[in-house]
Design a protein around this motif. Structure first.
Motif, short mmCIF file in Angstrom:
data_model
loop_
_atom_site.label_atom_id
_atom_site.label_comp_id
_atom_site.label_asym_id
_atom_site.label_seq_id
_atom_site.Cartn_x
_atom_site.Cartn_y
_atom_site.Cartn_z
N ARG A 146 0.68 -1.01 -0.20
CA ARG A 146 0.08 -0.08 0.08
C ARG A 146 1.09 1.11 0.17
NH1 ARG A 146 -3.43 -3.21 3.02
NH2 ARG A 146 -2.61 -2.55 4.64
N ALA A 147 2.54 1.04 1.01
CA ALA A 147 2.73 2.38 0.79
C ALA A 147 3.75 1.92 -0.39
CB ALA A 147 3.15 1.94 1.79
N SER A 148 3.75 1.70 -1.04
CA SER A 148 4.20 1.86 -2.64
C SER A 148 3.72 2.20 -3.82
CB SER A 148 4.98 0.62 -2.58
OG SER A 148 5.35 0.51 -4.47
N ARG A 149 2.16 1.77 -3.17
CA ARG A 149 0.80 2.19 -4.19
C ARG A 149 1.44 3.51 -4.14
NH1 ARG A 149 -3.89 -0.81 -4.61
NH2 ARG A 149 -4.42 0.17 -6.74
N ARG A 150 0.96 4.26 -2.45
CA ARG A 150 0.65 5.78 -2.81
C ARG A 150 1.36 6.70 -3.01
NH1 ARG A 150 -1.24 3.57 2.44
NH2 ARG A 150 1.59 3.69 3.44
N ALA A 151 2.66 5.64 -3.26
CA ALA A 151 3.79 6.55 -4.37
C ALA A 151 4.31 6.72 -5.36
CB ALA A 151 5.66 5.89 -3.00
N ARG A 152 3.84 6.07 -6.07
CA ARG A 152 3.49 6.08 -6.81
C ARG A 152 2.23 7.22 -7.99
NH1 ARG A 152 2.29 -0.04 -9.33
NH2 ARG A 152 0.74 0.59 -7.55
N PRO A 153 2.85 7.35 -8.96
CA PRO A 153 1.15 8.28 -9.63
C PRO A 153 -0.05 7.35 -10.20
CG PRO A 153 3.51 8.42 -11.21
CD PRO A 153 3.53 7.46 -10.06
#
Length: 166
Positions: A146-153
């Motif tokens: 989830r943290a990785s997804r939040r960091a992506r555009p």
């Protein structure tokens, strides 16, 4: 939906075979593969036409992949047909299902190991130890994802609204 390219067809067929190897139906995998490639929500009829299968088969199999959280129904304003898209959170759902399965398995092994006549069975101990190790390693993966997804555009969103249609 436009005509499928050879690469898209290969991917869809590969998804069908993958699902089949995992104990599901080939058509479920083909449907999921098609929806992964779709730029917009697809109706049952569109899916059936592109995959060259019956609408009844699509209806049956789409319910199966909805039940495991990989596909969501959406509505298109002004249209009464049912449309479907890939659930972008479906992978987390599959992870939770896999974790629940491992937890159930480790409980079985631990219950068996608690019986005095089975307490020293090495295969049971190895299975329980592996499952404990696996669950410890898996802890936090969903949160890191989830943290990785939040960091992506942000990806573009489908032209439909999520939710069940009447």
């Amino acid at each position: 939906m436009k005509e499928l390219s050879a690469a898209e067809q290969r991917f869809i067929e590969s998804m069908g075979l993958y699902f089949e190897r995992q104990g599901s139906t080939r058509i479920s995998g083909r449907i999921h593969g098609l929806l992964m490639l779709a730029d917009e929500p697809l109706s049952l009829q569109q899916i059936a036409r592109v995959l060259k299968v019956s609408a009844a088969s699509v209806s049956t199999n789409i319910r199966a992949i909805m039940s495991i959280g990989l596909v969501d129904p959406v509505s298109v304003p002004g249209d009464r047909q049912h449309y479907y898209v890939v659930n972008s959170d479906g992978w987390e759902s599959r992870l939770r299902t896999a974790e629940d399965s491992v937890k159930a398995f480790v409980r079985l092994c631990q219950e068996a190991l608690s019986a005095p006549q089975l307490a020293n069975r090495q295969h049971l101990r190895d299975a329980a130890d592996f499952c404990d190790f696996y669950l410890a390693e898996m802890a936090g993966i969903a949160e890191r994802w989830r943290a990785s997804r939040r960091a992506r555009p942000s990806p573009r969103t489908p032209k439909a609204s999520k939710g069940r249609t009447a």
